[in-house]
Design a protein around this motif. Structure first.
Motif, PDB file in Angstrom:
ATOM      1  N   ASP A 155      -2.161  15.308  -0.257  1.00  0.00           N
ATOM      2  CA  ASP A 155      -1.887  16.376  -1.228  1.00  0.00           C
ATOM      3  C   ASP A 155      -1.837  17.754  -0.576  1.00  0.00           C
ATOM      4  O   ASP A 155      -2.312  18.748  -1.144  1.00  0.00           O
ATOM      5  N   GLU A 156      -1.218  17.830   0.585  1.00  0.00           N
ATOM      6  CA  GLU A 156      -1.172  19.107   1.303  1.00  0.00           C
ATOM      7  C   GLU A 156       0.217  19.762   1.292  1.00  0.00           C
ATOM      8  O   GLU A 156       0.479  20.690   2.051  1.00  0.00           O
ATOM      9  N   ILE A 157       1.092  19.301   0.415  1.00  0.00           N
ATOM     10  CA  ILE A 157       2.451  19.842   0.398  1.00  0.00           C
ATOM     11  C   ILE A 157       2.479  21.157  -0.378  1.00  0.00           C
ATOM     12  O   ILE A 157       2.027  21.238  -1.524  1.00  0.00           O
ATOM     13  N   GLU A 158       3.035  22.177   0.250  1.00  0.00           N
ATOM     14  CA  GLU A 158       3.232  23.471  -0.387  1.00  0.00           C
ATOM     15  C   GLU A 158       4.725  23.740  -0.506  1.00  0.00           C
ATOM     16  O   GLU A 158       5.552  22.965  -0.019  1.00  0.00           O
ATOM     17  N   GLU A 159       5.077  24.832  -1.158  1.00  0.00           N
ATOM     18  CA  GLU A 159       6.489  25.193  -1.287  1.00  0.00           C
ATOM     19  C   GLU A 159       7.105  25.345   0.098  1.00  0.00           C
ATOM     20  O   GLU A 159       6.497  25.900   1.005  1.00  0.00           O
ATOM     21  N   ASN A 160       8.312  24.822   0.259  1.00  0.00           N
ATOM     22  CA  ASN A 160       9.027  24.844   1.539  1.00  0.00           C
ATOM     23  C   ASN A 160       8.245  24.088   2.619  1.00  0.00           C
ATOM     24  O   ASN A 160       7.700  24.685   3.552  1.00  0.00           O
ATOM     25  N   PRO A 161       8.175  22.769   2.511  1.00  0.00           N
ATOM     26  CA  PRO A 161       7.388  21.976   3.470  1.00  0.00           C
ATOM     27  C   PRO A 161       7.929  22.112   4.890  1.00  0.00           C
ATOM     28  O   PRO A 161       9.133  22.215   5.101  1.00  0.00           O
ATOM     29  N   LYS A 167       0.855  -1.180   0.000  1.00  0.00           N
ATOM     30  CA  LYS A 167       0.000   0.000   0.000  1.00  0.00           C
ATOM     31  C   LYS A 167       0.896   1.237   0.000  1.00  0.00           C
ATOM     32  O   LYS A 167       1.844   1.331   0.774  1.00  0.00           O
ATOM     33  N   ALA A 168       0.569   2.205  -0.856  1.00  0.00           N
ATOM     34  CA  ALA A 168       1.417   3.387  -1.050  1.00  0.00           C
ATOM     35  C   ALA A 168       0.766   4.640  -0.483  1.00  0.00           C
ATOM     36  O   ALA A 168      -0.463   4.790  -0.514  1.00  0.00           O
ATOM     37  N   LEU A 169       1.620   5.547  -0.008  1.00  0.00           N
ATOM     38  CA  LEU A 169       1.198   6.910   0.321  1.00  0.00           C
ATOM     39  C   LEU A 169       1.783   7.824  -0.746  1.00  0.00           C
ATOM     40  O   LEU A 169       3.002   7.910  -0.901  1.00  0.00           O
ATOM     41  N   ILE A 170       0.927   8.494  -1.497  1.00  0.00           N
ATOM     42  CA  ILE A 170       1.370   9.454  -2.511  1.00  0.00           C
ATOM     43  C   ILE A 170       1.429  10.833  -1.864  1.00  0.00           C
ATOM     44  O   ILE A 170       0.424  11.345  -1.358  1.00  0.00           O
ATOM     45  N   VAL A 171       2.604  11.430  -1.864  1.00  0.00           N
ATOM     46  CA  VAL A 171       2.823  12.745  -1.256  1.00  0.00           C
ATOM     47  C   VAL A 171       2.995  13.757  -2.378  1.00  0.00           C
ATOM     48  O   VAL A 171       3.927  13.641  -3.196  1.00  0.00           O
ATOM     49  N   THR A 172       2.109  14.742  -2.432  1.00  0.00           N
ATOM     50  CA  THR A 172       2.118  15.687  -3.543  1.00  0.00           C
ATOM     51  C   THR A 172       1.482  17.000  -3.127  1.00  0.00           C
ATOM     52  O   THR A 172       1.049  17.162  -1.980  1.00  0.00           O
ATOM     53  N   GLY A 173       1.426  17.958  -4.047  1.00  0.00           N
ATOM     54  CA  GLY A 173       0.765  19.229  -3.786  1.00  0.00           C
ATOM     55  C   GLY A 173      -0.696  19.185  -4.192  1.00  0.00           C
ATOM     56  O   GLY A 173      -1.185  18.187  -4.733  1.00  0.00           O
ATOM     57  N   LYS A 174      -1.379  20.296  -3.990  1.00  0.00           N
ATOM     58  CA  LYS A 174      -2.815  20.329  -4.244  1.00  0.00           C
ATOM     59  C   LYS A 174      -3.163  20.447  -5.723  1.00  0.00           C
ATOM     60  O   LYS A 174      -4.241  20.013  -6.145  1.00  0.00           O
ATOM     61  N   HIS A 175      -2.277  21.053  -6.515  1.00  0.00           N
ATOM     62  CA  HIS A 175      -2.706  21.430  -7.857  1.00  0.00           C
ATOM     63  C   HIS A 175      -1.844  20.885  -8.989  1.00  0.00           C
ATOM     64  O   HIS A 175      -2.366  20.292  -9.935  1.00  0.00           O
ATOM     65  N   MET A 205       9.016  15.813  -2.904  1.00  0.00           N
ATOM     66  CA  MET A 205       9.966  14.707  -2.755  1.00  0.00           C
ATOM     67  C   MET A 205      10.692  14.771  -1.413  1.00  0.00           C
ATOM     68  O   MET A 205      10.898  13.744  -0.755  1.00  0.00           O
ATOM     69  N   ASP A 206      11.077  15.970  -0.977  1.00  0.00           N
ATOM     70  CA  ASP A 206      11.727  16.103   0.329  1.00  0.00           C
ATOM     71  C   ASP A 206      10.770  15.723   1.449  1.00  0.00           C
ATOM     72  O   ASP A 206      11.148  15.043   2.410  1.00  0.00           O
ATOM     73  N   ALA A 207       9.524  16.172   1.339  1.00  0.00           N
ATOM     74  CA  ALA A 207       8.526  15.815   2.351  1.00  0.00           C
ATOM     75  C   ALA A 207       8.307  14.310   2.382  1.00  0.00           C
ATOM     76  O   ALA A 207       8.174  13.708   3.455  1.00  0.00           O
TER      77      ALA A 207
END
Length: 355
Positions: free
Chosen positions: A60-66, A29-37, A95-97
């Motif tokens: 999908d809650e990652i913004e610039e400078n997590p 099972k995967a967790l996809i970490v990404t931004g909103k848009h 990717m860093d997050a």
């Protein structure tokens, strides 16, 4: 001499779908970490979810400078959902997050305070899929996070290598010219700072030197907007491979205060300082600094200055003393530069770089 690069790297058209087998063999099972848009607009999220044959959860809650907090939140969701690997999809922030989240998922007894502690911690597998052309995070072990409460930004203390990097230039077609320019400048700074690093070796110079020569072939496209997207991504990943061996140096260290206190994007913040930093090396008659200009195809430092300032503008910042004092306290980072950097050079770099 040392060289270590454990990430399996692929760059090709339709990369995600071409490597569906590897993608689905990483766990249950995967967790996809990404931004909103952006990953929704450029089609990368659809490509990823359509290629997954196992269950997944999207964070999908990652913004610039997590921040430390958002990574802790993502990890809590991952643990609650019993994921066993993480996919970072997007720019360097995602990717860093993803790397930081993978660390906390594996170590349930830890919280965000562990990010900057020197301790041996494992992590669940990470896959990185970049959609911008500057970070290089898909091929490095580092993750840069923001701590807003302390106005600090920096790499966490743990090495977290992606298992796979799936790179496809087609997602850049949806990026703005400004984003492409800023992230490409970040890649350029990676190459220059690696080349002029005290940790540089013949092997790392082979990588950074080749990357600088490749950058020469794309630099005009950043002004004309006639891009070869896979070439942009290739240069970015090569630059990541270079700093994976050496780390960054003075321009990156200086950039963090511009981001934390003045909300200047990371690539632009690094690029603001890179010309003056290289100029110091030229004035010190450093051969590696001279080689940088040669590899990039610039006749002199002034022509490099003219080119880069067609892409980014100098900010108007008055409190130079604060910026000078901040970097001069960072003795460890000052030691990373093979160019002699002391108080006078720091003053020169900052004064020349800021209006």
């Amino acid at each position: 001499m040392n060289y270590y690069m454990p990430t399996q790297f692929y760059l090709e058209n339709n990369c995600i779908k071409n490597h569906q087998k590897e993608l689905n063999q990483c766990g249950k099972k995967a967790l996809i970490v990404t931004g909103k848009h952006s990953s929704k607009m450029n089609g990368s999220l659809d490509d990823l979810t359509e290629s997954l044959t196992i269950p997944y959860v999207i964070f999908d809650e990652i913004e610039e400078n997590p921040t430390l907090d958002i990574c802790e939140k993502g990890a809590e969701i991952g643990k609650k959902e019993h994921v066993d690997f993480v996919i970072g999809l997007g720019g360097g922030s995602s990717m860093d997050a993803a790397k930081a989240i993978a660390l906390l998922i594996k170590n349930e007894q830890e919280d965000k305070t562990c990010f900057y502690q020197k301790k041996e911690l494992d992590y669940v597998d990470v896959i990185c899929i970049p959609t911008t052309c500057g970070t290089g995070s898909e091929v490095t072990s580092k993750a840069v996070l923001m701590n807003p409460s302390e106005h600090k930004k920096g790499s966490i203390s743990h090495d977290i290598w992606p298992k796979y990097a799936f790179v496809d230039g087609k997602y850049l077609a949806y990026a703005s010219h400004e984003l492409i320019a800023n992230t490409a400048i970040d890649a350029l700074c990676h190459l220059i700072e690696s080349h002029l690093n005290t940790k540089a070796t013949d092997l790392s110079h082979m990588i950074s030197g080749y990357g600088l020569q490749k950058f020469k072939t794309i630099k005009d496209s950043l002004l004309t907007h006639e891009y070869n997207y896979n070439e942009l991504m290739l240069v970015s990943s090569i630059a990541g491979m270079a700093i994976a061996q050496t780390g960054t140096t003075i321009p990156h260290a200086l950039s963090y205060d511009l981001t934390c206190f003045y909300n200047i994007s990371h690539g632009q913040a690094c690029g603001i300082y890179i010309v003056s930093y290289l100029r110091v090396g030229i004035e010190q008659n450093d051969q590696d600094a001279k080689d940088v200009l040669k590899y990039l195809g610039f006749s002199d430092i002034d022509s490099f200055d003219e080119w880069i300032h067609k892409l980014i503008k100098k900010p108007k910042i008055e409190d130079h003393e604060f910026l000078k004092n901040s970097i001069l306290k960072n003795e460890a980072k000052l030691r990373t530069s093979k160019i002699c950097i002391k108080s006078a050079e720091i003053h020169k770099i900052i004064e020349e770089s800021l209006d």
